[in-house]
Enzyme design. Sequence first.
Site, PDB file in Angstrom:
ATOM      1  N   THR A 269       0.848  -1.186   0.000  1.00 53.12           N
ATOM      2  CA  THR A 269       0.000   0.000   0.000  1.00 53.12           C
ATOM      3  C   THR A 269       0.885   1.238   0.000  1.00 53.12           C
ATOM      4  O   THR A 269       1.951   1.255   0.608  1.00 53.12           O
ATOM      5  CB  THR A 269      -0.919   0.031   1.224  1.00 53.12           C
ATOM      6  OG1 THR A 269      -0.125   0.174   2.413  1.00 53.12           O
ATOM      7  CG2 THR A 269      -1.733  -1.251   1.331  1.00 53.12           C
ATOM      8  N   GLU A 270       0.442   2.269  -0.693  1.00 52.33           N
ATOM      9  CA  GLU A 270       1.191   3.524  -0.762  1.00 52.33           C
ATOM     10  C   GLU A 270       0.250   4.701  -0.501  1.00 52.33           C
ATOM     11  O   GLU A 270      -0.565   5.066  -1.343  1.00 52.33           O
ATOM     12  CB  GLU A 270       1.872   3.679  -2.128  1.00 52.33           C
ATOM     13  CG  GLU A 270       2.972   2.661  -2.410  1.00 52.33           C
ATOM     14  CD  GLU A 270       4.261   2.904  -1.642  1.00 52.33           C
ATOM     15  OE1 GLU A 270       4.353   3.935  -0.943  1.00 52.33           O
ATOM     16  OE2 GLU A 270       5.184   2.073  -1.763  1.00 52.33           O
TER      17      GLU A 270
END
Length: 302
Positions: A269-270
């Site tokens: 996830t970013e």
Amino acid sequence: MSHYEIKIGKPWGQAEREAWLAKQSIKRSYEEEVLTPLSEFKDRFTATQYGALPYNEARYPLWGLVTKQWQDDKPSILVTGGVHGYETSGVQGALAFARDTAASYENDFNFIIAPCISPWGYETINRWNPNADDPNRSFNGEGETEESKQVIAFVRSLGVELLAHFDLHETTDTDNSEFRPAKAARDGEAYEDWQIPDGFYTVTDTARQELAFQQAIIASVAKVTHIAPADESGRLIGAPILSEGVIEYNKGSLGLCGGFTNSRYTTTTEVYPDSPKVDDQNCIDAQVAALRGGLDYLKQHP
């Protein structure tokens, strides 16, 4: 402009690495922001000190949480945060999930949670460890940094097959102003800015794309915060877009944390914490929403 002197073809030696380390300082407390909150819900998990960083073993114990009522017939999920210590919502998102959300999924899954793999990086707000090495490029084999080596050994010691691995990260403006220029200087390579994505995105593994799983994560996060649009070249951080907010890397060849397990489903996830559209809590909420979206998908597709 970067304050790093870049000498093309002249990577740092030990003296340059030590000079870089001498400029680092403690900016926040791992004990106060990670260990103390973690201690408040240790009774809900089997809490294990799986190691300690040799830079200061007393200051940097490494803790993992494992579902207390473990059942072998349930699929097992790994959640990792703080591989890059400066990516705050990865750490705090893992803690928030363990505190507030994991219990609602424990009828369906076992959990292994390593909320802060790089506590020195967390305290100094750094991408690297004290040796100027990137832990998130060191998950090859048994691990090439203390951070990667110790969490790999911990997970493998449990002897379980993992269904999914959620590795919680951020992409920040300091990637351009600090960490990527430092990497260019360290490696003796040319440096160019890249366009920081304005919003949330995920990185899947080339070998295990599972696009519907990634799309479920994006749909869940979109209820909490905005998804990164493509840049002017139709990409995100230089990578082609597979679906809205989804790109892919070959995680194994790059030594990324998301590539060290054999789980069928893996996502990095970013979160983008520097957007004027978000605050610290929104970034944490986005990490938890990513976990919810992925877990809900896995429940619906056993």
